[in-house]
Design a protein around this motif. Structure first.
Motif, PDB file in Angstrom:
ATOM      1  N   MET A  73      -5.913   6.935 -12.662  1.00 24.29           N
ATOM      2  CA  MET A  73      -6.455   8.279 -12.552  1.00 24.29           C
ATOM      3  C   MET A  73      -5.373   9.292 -12.208  1.00 24.29           C
ATOM      4  SD  MET A  73      -8.978  10.016 -13.141  1.00 24.29           S
ATOM      5  CE  MET A  73      -9.939   8.558 -13.474  1.00 24.29           C
ATOM      6  N   ASN A  74      -4.331   8.837 -11.532  1.00 21.85           N
ATOM      7  CA  ASN A  74      -3.247   9.750 -11.184  1.00 21.85           C
ATOM      8  C   ASN A  74      -2.501  10.258 -12.410  1.00 21.85           C
ATOM      9  OD1 ASN A  74      -3.804   9.479  -8.459  1.00 21.85           O
ATOM     10  ND2 ASN A  74      -2.460   7.710  -8.214  1.00 21.85           N
ATOM     11  N   LYS A  75      -2.635   9.569 -13.535  1.00 19.78           N
ATOM     12  CA  LYS A  75      -1.945   9.965 -14.749  1.00 19.78           C
ATOM     13  C   LYS A  75      -2.625  11.134 -15.450  1.00 19.78           C
ATOM     14  CE  LYS A  75      -0.104   5.313 -15.609  1.00 19.78           C
ATOM     15  NZ  LYS A  75      -0.050   4.176 -16.569  1.00 19.78           N
ATOM     16  N   LEU A  76      -3.858  11.430 -15.078  1.00 19.68           N
ATOM     17  CA  LEU A  76      -4.595  12.535 -15.684  1.00 19.68           C
ATOM     18  C   LEU A  76      -4.335  13.820 -14.904  1.00 19.68           C
ATOM     19  CD1 LEU A  76      -8.125  11.121 -16.542  1.00 19.68           C
ATOM     20  CD2 LEU A  76      -6.247  11.564 -18.103  1.00 19.68           C
ATOM     21  N   ASP A  77      -3.977  14.885 -15.607  1.00 23.06           N
ATOM     22  CA  ASP A  77      -3.798  16.162 -14.924  1.00 23.06           C
ATOM     23  C   ASP A  77      -5.164  16.814 -14.707  1.00 23.06           C
ATOM     24  OD1 ASP A  77      -4.575  17.356 -17.347  1.00 23.06           O
ATOM     25  OD2 ASP A  77      -2.500  17.722 -17.963  1.00 23.06           O
ATOM     26  N   LEU A  78      -5.170  17.902 -13.949  1.00 22.05           N
ATOM     27  CA  LEU A  78      -6.418  18.559 -13.586  1.00 22.05           C
ATOM     28  C   LEU A  78      -7.169  19.051 -14.817  1.00 22.05           C
ATOM     29  CD1 LEU A  78      -8.353  19.653 -11.443  1.00 22.05           C
ATOM     30  CD2 LEU A  78      -6.913  21.697 -11.298  1.00 22.05           C
ATOM     31  N   ASN A  79      -6.481  19.632 -15.777  1.00 22.84           N
ATOM     32  CA  ASN A  79      -7.146  20.164 -16.965  1.00 22.84           C
ATOM     33  C   ASN A  79      -7.871  19.074 -17.741  1.00 22.84           C
ATOM     34  OD1 ASN A  79      -6.307  22.790 -16.465  1.00 22.84           O
ATOM     35  ND2 ASN A  79      -4.441  22.594 -17.686  1.00 22.84           N
ATOM     36  N   ARG A  80      -7.255  17.906 -17.863  1.00 24.13           N
ATOM     37  CA  ARG A  80      -7.891  16.820 -18.590  1.00 24.13           C
ATOM     38  C   ARG A  80      -9.115  16.301 -17.836  1.00 24.13           C
ATOM     39  NH1 ARG A  80      -5.939  13.483 -22.574  1.00 24.13           N
ATOM     40  NH2 ARG A  80      -4.723  15.342 -23.086  1.00 24.13           N
ATOM     41  N   ARG A  81      -9.025  16.219 -16.524  1.00 21.66           N
ATOM     42  CA  ARG A  81     -10.179  15.785 -15.742  1.00 21.66           C
ATOM     43  C   ARG A  81     -11.315  16.800 -15.836  1.00 21.66           C
ATOM     44  NH1 ARG A  81      -7.853  13.976  -9.952  1.00 21.66           N
ATOM     45  NH2 ARG A  81      -6.329  15.616 -10.392  1.00 21.66           N
ATOM     46  N   VAL A  82     -10.983  18.088 -15.862  1.00 22.33           N
ATOM     47  CA  VAL A  82     -12.005  19.124 -16.037  1.00 22.33           C
ATOM     48  C   VAL A  82     -12.692  18.957 -17.389  1.00 22.33           C
ATOM     49  CG1 VAL A  82     -12.351  21.595 -16.413  1.00 22.33           C
ATOM     50  CG2 VAL A  82     -11.010  20.818 -14.463  1.00 22.33           C
ATOM     51  N   GLN A  83     -11.932  18.679 -18.430  1.00 23.64           N
ATOM     52  CA  GLN A  83     -12.504  18.471 -19.758  1.00 23.64           C
ATOM     53  C   GLN A  83     -13.493  17.309 -19.752  1.00 23.64           C
ATOM     54  OE1 GLN A  83      -9.252  17.869 -22.461  1.00 23.64           O
ATOM     55  NE2 GLN A  83      -8.513  19.983 -22.324  1.00 23.64           N
ATOM     56  N   ILE A  84     -13.112  16.225 -19.096  1.00 21.75           N
ATOM     57  CA  ILE A  84     -13.982  15.050 -19.039  1.00 21.75           C
ATOM     58  C   ILE A  84     -15.277  15.357 -18.305  1.00 21.75           C
ATOM     59  CG2 ILE A  84     -14.191  12.720 -18.090  1.00 21.75           C
ATOM     60  CD1 ILE A  84     -11.164  12.411 -18.533  1.00 21.75           C
ATOM     61  N   VAL A  85     -15.167  15.996 -17.141  1.00 16.91           N
ATOM     62  CA  VAL A  85     -16.354  16.284 -16.334  1.00 16.91           C
ATOM     63  C   VAL A  85     -17.258  17.282 -17.051  1.00 16.91           C
ATOM     64  CG1 VAL A  85     -17.175  17.221 -14.142  1.00 16.91           C
ATOM     65  CG2 VAL A  85     -15.169  15.731 -14.191  1.00 16.91           C
ATOM     66  N   LYS A  86     -16.686  18.285 -17.696  1.00 15.68           N
ATOM     67  CA  LYS A  86     -17.499  19.236 -18.454  1.00 15.68           C
ATOM     68  C   LYS A  86     -18.275  18.533 -19.557  1.00 15.68           C
ATOM     69  CE  LYS A  86     -15.085  23.671 -17.929  1.00 15.68           C
ATOM     70  NZ  LYS A  86     -14.320  24.734 -18.651  1.00 15.68           N
ATOM     71  N   ALA A  87     -17.608  17.636 -20.271  1.00 13.37           N
ATOM     72  CA  ALA A  87     -18.272  16.920 -21.351  1.00 13.37           C
ATOM     73  C   ALA A  87     -19.420  16.069 -20.831  1.00 13.37           C
ATOM     74  CB  ALA A  87     -17.260  16.050 -22.101  1.00 13.37           C
ATOM     75  N   LEU A  88     -19.209  15.391 -19.711  1.00 12.57           N
ATOM     76  CA  LEU A  88     -20.272  14.574 -19.130  1.00 12.57           C
ATOM     77  C   LEU A  88     -21.445  15.427 -18.670  1.00 12.57           C
ATOM     78  CD1 LEU A  88     -18.148  12.034 -17.033  1.00 12.57           C
ATOM     79  CD2 LEU A  88     -19.374  11.572 -19.174  1.00 12.57           C
ATOM     80  N   CYS A  89     -21.151  16.573 -18.061  1.00 16.93           N
ATOM     81  CA  CYS A  89     -22.212  17.455 -17.556  1.00 16.93           C
ATOM     82  C   CYS A  89     -22.977  18.153 -18.672  1.00 16.93           C
ATOM     83  CB  CYS A  89     -21.616  18.488 -16.599  1.00 16.93           C
ATOM     84  SG  CYS A  89     -21.053  17.804 -15.030  1.00 16.93           S
ATOM     85  N   GLU A  90     -22.399  18.207 -19.859  1.00 20.47           N
ATOM     86  CA  GLU A  90     -23.090  18.795 -21.006  1.00 20.47           C
ATOM     87  C   GLU A  90     -23.878  17.759 -21.794  1.00 20.47           C
ATOM     88  OE1 GLU A  90     -23.621  21.853 -21.842  1.00 20.47           O
ATOM     89  OE2 GLU A  90     -22.481  22.608 -20.132  1.00 20.47           O
ATOM     90  N   GLY A  91     -23.992  16.548 -21.246  1.00 19.02           N
ATOM     91  CA  GLY A  91     -24.869  15.555 -21.838  1.00 19.02           C
ATOM     92  C   GLY A  91     -24.218  14.577 -22.786  1.00 19.02           C
ATOM     93  N   ASN A  92     -22.895  14.563 -22.859  1.00 18.65           N
ATOM     94  CA  ASN A  92     -22.220  13.632 -23.756  1.00 18.65           C
ATOM     95  C   ASN A  92     -22.169  12.226 -23.158  1.00 18.65           C
ATOM     96  OD1 ASN A  92     -20.949  15.315 -26.104  1.00 18.65           O
ATOM     97  ND2 ASN A  92     -20.574  16.513 -24.259  1.00 18.65           N
ATOM     98  N   SER A  93     -22.136  11.236 -24.015  1.00 15.65           N
ATOM     99  CA  SER A  93     -22.032   9.857 -23.565  1.00 15.65           C
ATOM    100  C   SER A  93     -20.607   9.561 -23.129  1.00 15.65           C
ATOM    101  CB  SER A  93     -22.434   8.905 -24.698  1.00 15.65           C
ATOM    102  OG  SER A  93     -21.494   8.986 -25.758  1.00 15.65           O
TER     103      SER A  93
END
Length: 278
Positions: A1-21
């Motif tokens: 997880m340390n290899k992911l920067d903040l922007n990439r983690r934000v992208q992942i969380v946004k996608a999950l919160c918008e209903g993506n699998s």
């Protein structure tokens, strides 16, 4: 997880919160699906702990409760013999409470649809409240003892039972029959019968199905593990309570349910949410 920067983690969380699998999120963000699962697990746990801590001494006035069905691993009829009767395999119910005024969801509970889990859920709800409330549930009998045991006489409690007629549309698979009326029954205290309703909690059930891919009916997007199911719920409710503004709370300014309920004084960003990881 340390290899992911903040922007990439934000992208992942946004996608999950918008209903993506999980897998569609991995494809959209260009990361491994195991990385998405790891972030969901860690952030879901942090969201669960934070909400458990701050959802206390709430001044809600009118609450509605209901339970929503889903399944984990497989449908109940397809559960392997070695897991038969084991919770986390087959039917799983999520009990949810919502405040009719602020739209806050103060608590939820994952379990079987029985009296024991209803008691656990209502006891948890009682421990988060600072004052007497009016509560509405559907007509399920498990709520009667649960509310009595948790609140005693210190509540205004009513149940709403909907009556359905037989229609051609209602006979089709997965198409509900037409609602022909309702019966309001006062169980305890002196509830305002004009406020006896389950409309908000039923709309919350729809929002959950639209916002979490694992709740979508008639697909293979169901939860494979109970742990991930619960972490996805924790992330969903955090996003709903703290991040996304609610249309009904737009006046005098855009607010989230947590702001309207006085739990926080600001709209949280996704960066703030990820900041819970420390």
């Amino acid at each position: 997880m340390n290899k992911l920067d903040l922007n990439r983690r934000v992208q992942i969380v946004k996608a999950l919160c918008e209903g993506n699998s999980l897998r569609s999120t991995a494809r959209m963000t260009g990361v491994a699906v195991n990385t998405v699962v790891k972030l969901l697990t860690e952030l879901g746990s942090a969201c669960l702990d934070y909400q458990d801590k701050v959802m206390r001494n709430l001044t809600c006035q009118k609450l509605q409760c209901d339970e929503i069905w889903s399944f984990v691993y497989s449908k109940a009829k397809n559960v392997p013999a070695e897991h038969e009767g084991q919770f986390g395999y087959g039917d799983v119910w999520t009990f949810v409470a919502i405040d009719a005024d602020t739209k806050l969801t103060p608590c939820w509970h994952v379990g079987a649809r029985d009296a024991e889990n209803a008691c656990d859920f209502i006891n948890d709800l009682k421990g988060r409240l600072a004052n007497r409330v009016q509560l509405t549930t559907d007509g399920h009998k498990m709520y009667l003892n649960a509310v009595e045991n948790a609140f005693g006489s210190e509540i205004d409690f009513a149940q709403l039972v909907k009556l359905y007629g037989e229609t051609v549309e209602g006979q089709r698979r997965y198409s509900p029959a037409q609602c022909t009326g309702t019966i309001k029954t006062v169980i305890q205290g002196n509830p305002d019968e004009s406020k006896v309703s389950t409309s908000y909690i039923e709309r919350q059930n729809l929002t959950m199905r639209m916002s979490m891919r694992r709740f979508t009916r008639l697909t293979n997007a169901f939860s494979k593990k109970l742990e991930n199911h619960m972490y996805a719920l924790a992330l969903y409710f955090f996003h709903y309570n703290f991040v996304r503004t609610h249309k009904s709370l737009a006046n005098p300014y855009p607010r989230t349910p947590a702001m309207a309920a006085g739990v926080t004084n600001r709209i949280w960003s996704f960066e703030d949410v990820i900041g819970l990881l420390g």
